[in-house]
Design an enzyme around this catalytic site. Structure first.
Site, short mmCIF file in Angstrom:
data_model
loop_
_atom_site.label_atom_id
_atom_site.label_comp_id
_atom_site.label_asym_id
_atom_site.label_seq_id
_atom_site.Cartn_x
_atom_site.Cartn_y
_atom_site.Cartn_z
N ASN A 131 0.80 -1.23 0.00
CA ASN A 131 0.00 0.00 0.00
C ASN A 131 0.83 1.28 0.00
O ASN A 131 0.39 2.31 -0.50
CB ASN A 131 -1.00 0.00 1.17
CG ASN A 131 -0.34 -0.17 2.51
OD1 ASN A 131 0.76 -0.71 2.62
ND2 ASN A 131 -1.01 0.28 3.56
N GLU A 158 4.26 -4.49 12.60
CA GLU A 158 3.26 -3.43 12.40
C GLU A 158 2.14 -4.08 11.63
O GLU A 158 2.23 -4.31 10.43
CB GLU A 158 3.89 -2.26 11.64
CG GLU A 158 3.09 -0.98 11.75
CD GLU A 158 2.10 -0.81 10.62
OE1 GLU A 158 0.91 -1.11 10.85
OE2 GLU A 158 2.50 -0.38 9.54
N CYS A 198 -3.30 1.08 6.95
CA CYS A 198 -3.59 0.52 8.27
C CYS A 198 -4.04 1.59 9.24
O CYS A 198 -4.68 1.30 10.25
CB CYS A 198 -2.37 -0.23 8.81
SG CYS A 198 -0.88 0.79 8.88
N GLU A 222 8.36 2.40 14.77
CA GLU A 222 9.10 2.86 13.60
C GLU A 222 9.03 4.38 13.55
O GLU A 222 7.97 4.97 13.76
CB GLU A 222 8.53 2.26 12.31
CG GLU A 222 8.67 0.75 12.26
CD GLU A 222 8.18 0.13 10.97
OE1 GLU A 222 8.83 -0.81 10.50
OE2 GLU A 222 7.15 0.60 10.44
#
Length: 483
Positions: free
Chosen positions: A158, A257, A291, A465
């Site tokens: 994505n 993640e 997400c 992150e």
């Protein structure tokens, strides 16, 4: 700006292991344009043997790269940032061609993705430990940070650039070598990035890219190889769980993640116009294929009807089309499977009693398009309230009290991000502290920032992150006892 055909003809399509190399056996797989379904390129289809070749290369230069002065590592990262920026239009067009998002969205991702290289170029020289006398007076404590070693990054489709740079930046800054396995749907952007890194002076073997249509088989030997010391993954929760299980044998450092089910909570004291603008960003950024996308809209009942009307009017302005068309504001979904998933979730909600206020049906024809959609009167049992839709669909449900709104927002096994709109500072802080998510946007529809720690709780994963915290994921802490 180069044409699409000129750009595609210039992109590396081999594996990148110290430079372009063919896959063992010479197999390839197709990359499709989601707007047309047409094949735009064929890239090397790596084998397990190719993955081991990449790890051989990473292990061979790990010590040398770790010993490279931090300033030098940082300057290479800075040079890559500048190279990406100089070729921003090429990266944007390439991402639109292989992922589908509208060009303005791709341009935003280039800016965002490049920034991780600039941020971590600066963090490379700020890795520090500590030195102190032992409290009992028995000696001295020296704490030293050093790179964990060769890493494997598995990235999703994505955000073809940013999901890679968010991992590569801190790994290289910390002194780690890295192998990247990009999603099979969008491998071209990462191959171009690998080429730019090499041109910027990154030594051969420090960064490899292995493209494959058989991810599990290709990464399995890496996860079982004791030379690999770190796995970082962005993707679905079911796949993340399997990878954690596989990595447990070697006790790999892992960062996960994973999926989300983000609530967007609007209280009756919110600025509704601002909330609608935030909702557009939180829902339709990247076409909803993020997400962090708002998945459920919980709106206090006293303002629900007004908010719904404003959101419908705003989302109706989005134009569905090919991402390269300058008039397009909403591109296609990534593939037919994702189109089917979005359609099934909407149809399930409607069959259970939900009302369609906008959109609700795929237009058909070439490409994998789904329109901006708003649903109301969603029954509690509808799948769309429990599952990540990953598309441009906004389901709206109501609540009466703050306690009910908070409970509804937390009623999920996921915990990546949540959004809150209110004019009350007390309520904002109270609700933000009560939300069971790793990130909270208060009166903001976009929260991602390279300078901030990104990550979730519960089944949305662990590790962070970005920010100061991001580089710690690639560093081991060593305690040295001194007399």
């Amino acid at each position: 700006m180069v044409s699409a055909s000129e750009l595609l003809s210039s992109i590396p399509t081999h594996l990148w292991i110290g430079g372009p190399v063919e896959a063992t056996g010479g197999a390839t797989f197709p990359v499709h344009n989601p707007a047309t379904g047409e094949v735009i390129a064929r890239v090397a289809d790596a084998t397990p043997e190719d993955a081991v070749r990449a790890l051989d290369a990473a292990a061979a230069v790990q010590a040398e790269w770790a010993a490279t002065p931090a300033r030098q590592r940082g300057e290479i990262l800075r040079a890559v940032f500048e190279a990406i920026t100089a070729r921003a239009e090429e990266f944007a067009l390439l991402m639109t061609l292989e992922m589908g998002k509208a060009l303005p969205e791709s341009r935003n991702e280039v800016r965002y993705g490049a920034e991780f290289f600039r941020w971590f170029s600066e963090e490379a020289v700020r890795i520090h430990g500590r030195y102190q006398p032992a409290p009992a007076g028995t000696g001295r404590i020296l704490v030293h940070k050093q790179p964990v070693g060769p890493c494997l990054a598995i990235t999703p489709w994505n955000f073809p650039l940013a999901m890679g740079t968010r991992k590569i930046g801190p790994a290289l800054a910390a002194g780690c070598t890295m192998i990247v396995k990009p999603a099979g749907e969008t491998p071209l952007t990462m191959l171009l990035l690998a080429q730019l890194c090499s041109e910027a002076g990154l030594p051969d073997g420090v960064l490899s890219v292995i493209t494959t249509s058989h991810s599990g088989a290709v990464t399995a030997p890496l996860l079982n190889d004791p030379r690999l010391r770190k796995l970082t993954f962005t993707g679905s929760t079911p796949v993340g769980k399997k990878l954690v299980e596989q990595s447990a044998h070697g006790l790999l450092r892992t960062s996960m993640e994973l999926g989300g089910n983000a609530p967007f909570v609007v209280f009756d004291d919110a600025d509704l116009d601002a909330a609608v603008q935030g909702a557009l960003l939180a829902k339709l950024r990247n076409g909803g294929e993020a997400c962090t996308a708002a998945n459920r809209f919980h709106v206090q009942n006293s303002v629900r009807q007004e908010f719904t009307g404003k959101l419908v009017a705003a989302m109706a302005e989005y134009k569905l089309g090919d991402g390269v068309d300058p008039d397009t504001t909403l591109g296609p979904l990534i593939n037919e499977n994702q189109l089917d998933t979005v359609s099934e979730l909407v149809d399930d909600a409607v069959s259970a009693g939900a009302q369609v206020k906008l959109g609700g049906k795929a237009p058909g024809g070439p490409g994998w398009f789904y329109p901006a959609t708003v649903l109301t009167d969603i029954p509690a049992q509808a799948r769309i309230l429990r599952e990540e839709v990953f598309g441009p669909v906004a389901p709206i449900v109501g609540f009466d009290t703050e306690e009910q709104g908070l409970a509804a927002a937390n009623n999920t096994e996921f915990g990546l991000v949540s959004y809150v709109y209110t004019r009350s500072l007390d309520r904002a802080l109270r609700v933000a502290e009560g939300l069971e998510t790793g990130m909270v946007g208060v009166n903001r529809g976009v929260i991602s920032d390279p300078a901030a720690p990104f990550g979730g709780v519960k089944e949305s994963g662990f590790g962070r992150e970005g920010g100061f915290e991001g580089i710690e994921e690639y560093l081991d802490t060593k305690y040295i006892a001194l007399p």
